[in-house]
Structure formats: structure tokens, C-alpha cells
Design a protein around this motif. Structure first.
Motif, short mmCIF file in Angstrom:
data_model
loop_
_atom_site.label_atom_id
_atom_site.label_comp_id
_atom_site.label_asym_id
_atom_site.label_seq_id
_atom_site.Cartn_x
_atom_site.Cartn_y
_atom_site.Cartn_z
N UNK A 84 -46.10 -81.42 79.90
CA UNK A 84 -44.84 -81.07 79.87
C UNK A 84 -44.11 -81.56 78.74
N UNK A 85 -43.71 -80.61 78.02
CA UNK A 85 -42.77 -81.01 76.50
C UNK A 85 -41.26 -80.63 76.77
N UNK A 86 -40.61 -81.29 75.88
CA UNK A 86 -39.23 -80.83 75.68
C UNK A 86 -38.97 -80.06 74.55
N UNK A 87 -38.36 -79.04 74.84
CA UNK A 87 -38.14 -77.94 73.57
C UNK A 87 -37.11 -78.27 73.04
N UNK A 88 -36.71 -77.74 71.63
CA UNK A 88 -35.62 -77.92 70.69
C UNK A 88 -34.33 -77.61 71.69
N UNK A 89 -34.30 -76.86 72.36
CA UNK A 89 -33.16 -76.49 73.32
C UNK A 89 -32.87 -77.34 74.51
N UNK A 98 -37.57 -78.24 79.66
CA UNK A 98 -38.89 -78.70 79.83
C UNK A 98 -39.93 -77.26 79.77
N UNK A 99 -40.77 -77.62 79.13
CA UNK A 99 -41.73 -76.30 79.18
C UNK A 99 -43.12 -76.93 79.18
N UNK A 100 -44.17 -76.16 79.88
CA UNK A 100 -45.52 -76.55 80.00
C UNK A 100 -46.18 -76.16 78.47
N UNK A 101 -47.27 -77.05 78.49
CA UNK A 101 -48.15 -76.75 77.04
C UNK A 101 -49.39 -77.25 77.57
N UNK A 102 -50.26 -77.00 76.37
CA UNK A 102 -51.60 -77.58 76.47
C UNK A 102 -51.73 -78.58 75.10
N UNK A 103 -52.32 -79.64 75.54
CA UNK A 103 -52.24 -80.56 74.44
C UNK A 103 -53.83 -81.19 74.46
N UNK A 104 -54.27 -81.92 73.49
CA UNK A 104 -55.54 -82.77 73.76
C UNK A 104 -55.18 -83.97 74.27
N UNK A 105 -55.93 -84.45 75.17
CA UNK A 105 -55.73 -85.61 75.91
C UNK A 105 -55.54 -86.92 74.82
N UNK A 106 -54.73 -87.81 75.23
CA UNK A 106 -54.41 -88.86 74.45
C UNK A 106 -55.84 -89.82 74.36
N UNK A 107 -55.44 -90.62 73.18
CA UNK A 107 -56.58 -91.49 72.99
C UNK A 107 -56.21 -92.92 73.16
N UNK A 108 -56.82 -93.63 74.15
CA UNK A 108 -56.55 -94.99 74.22
C UNK A 108 -56.67 -95.91 73.11
N UNK A 109 -55.63 -96.63 72.64
CA UNK A 109 -55.57 -97.83 71.93
C UNK A 109 -56.37 -98.93 72.50
N UNK A 110 -56.86 -99.79 71.65
CA UNK A 110 -57.45 -101.03 72.11
C UNK A 110 -56.97 -101.76 73.40
N UNK A 111 -55.68 -101.77 73.50
CA UNK A 111 -54.90 -102.44 74.74
C UNK A 111 -54.47 -101.45 75.83
N UNK A 133 -45.82 -87.05 81.84
CA UNK A 133 -45.56 -85.85 82.19
C UNK A 133 -46.78 -84.87 81.77
N UNK A 134 -48.21 -85.59 81.99
CA UNK A 134 -49.15 -84.91 81.41
C UNK A 134 -50.35 -84.98 82.67
N UNK A 135 -51.53 -84.60 82.29
CA UNK A 135 -52.66 -84.82 83.19
C UNK A 135 -53.35 -85.98 83.06
N UNK A 136 -53.34 -86.46 81.92
CA UNK A 136 -53.87 -87.96 81.46
C UNK A 136 -52.87 -88.62 80.54
#
Length: 164
Positions: A4-9, A12-25, A82-85
Motif C-alpha cells: 500500500x502506497x500513498x498517492x500524490x493526493x 492509500x492505494x494498492x500497488x505491486x512492488x518488488x520485495x525489499x532487500x535486507x541490509x546487513x543488519x 504496509x506490504x507483504x514483506x
């Protein structure tokens, strides 16, 4: 992944995004639920920017399963809940409370962290009860008094329970 992202107005809006990549910590969490708190609402309205380097997605507290161990956890985030991962700093992940659903636990960690940081870390409230605290204390025993403004709100009610 769905998120779920925040639109310019400021919606809240659903979106498809790549999964985040974990940093070392960081640890990846398969999110079951995300809490909704005042900072999330302020971010949607445009009044709370994520810290530099944090996810632009809202969501400061989640529950779910550690991707590396499968352990049920709660986590405090700087954004991205606000994401699956979600990627969470390893030091901000706690084992989920026993006997509580992950859905209920998702809204617990931000409140708990706020209460502990204010009462214990800032105000110096002792966390270990003195010996015999569950017995009736003598009349001349030192006592700690805590005044909680807004004790009927979520954080205030939790502060009253914690102090008691």
C-alpha cells in the motif's frame, strides 16, 4: 509483492512492488498484519516524512514471521510495514507475545516502545519492583507517583497499565 502506497493526493492505494532487500543488519519479515498509528496517519496526510533511507511506504509496526527462521515476531520499523514483506532492523524485532494473535500483536509494539521510552528511559521510572512489592508496603515506604495525561487514549491507557 502487494503493498500500500500513498498517492500524490494523500490517499492509500494498492500497488505491486518488488520485495525489499535486507541490509546487513536487517531481517525480512513475511507480514501478517500491520498496526495503524498516528504517525502513519500523519504520513498519509503529508505531515510525517520517513527518515532518510527508509521505505516510502507507510507502516511503522508489523507482525509476521521471520523469513530466516519462521519465528512469529513483532517489529518496529521506520517505514514499509504496509506490504507483504518488510525489512526490519534486527534489534527492533521481538518474539510475538504468547497467547496473542499476530493480528492483535501488530498494533502493540509502537505503543509499548513509546511507553517504555517515555516512562523508563526519559522519566527514570524503575522497572524492577522492590522486594515485597506485592505485599502491603509500610506506610513510610517510598512511593513513585506517575501522572499520565490522556490516560484514556491508546498510549495513555498502556502507560497507566505499565506504571501500575
Amino acid at each position: 509483492m502487494r503493498a500500500v502506497t500513498i498517492t500524490d493526493d494523500h490517499e492509500l492505494a494498492p500497488v505491486e512492488l518488488p520485495e525489499p532487500e535486507a541490509r546487513p543488519d536487517e531481517i525480512l519479515i513475511d507480514v501478517v498484519a500491520a498496526g495503524l498509528n498516528g504517525a502513519d496517519l500523519a504520513q498519509v496526510r503529508g505531515g510525517y516524512a520517513p527518515p532518510p533511507g527508509a521505505s516510502e511506504l507507510p507502516g511503522l509496526e508489523v507482525s509476521g514471521y521471520r523469513r530466516d527462521t519462521g519465528e512469529p515476531v513483532v517489529a518496529l520499523l521506520s517505514g514499509g510495514g504496509y506490504a507483504e514483506v518488510a525489512a526490519a532492523p534486527a534489534g527492533q524485532i521481538l518474539t510475538a507475545p504468547e497467547g496473542m494473535s499476530l493480528t492483535d500483536a501488530a498494533g502493540l509494539i509502537e505503543v509499548a516502545a513509546t511507553v517504555v521510552s517515555n516512562l523508563v528511559m526519559e522519566a527514570g521510572m524503575p522497572v524492577d519492583p522492590p522486594a515485597g512489592a506485592h505485599e502491603e508496603a509500610p506506610a513510610d515506604a517510598p512511593r513513585t507517583t506517575v501522572l499520565v495525561h490522556g490516560g484514556t487514549g491508546g498510549i495513555g491507557a498502556s502507560a497507566v497499565q505499565f506504571a501500575a
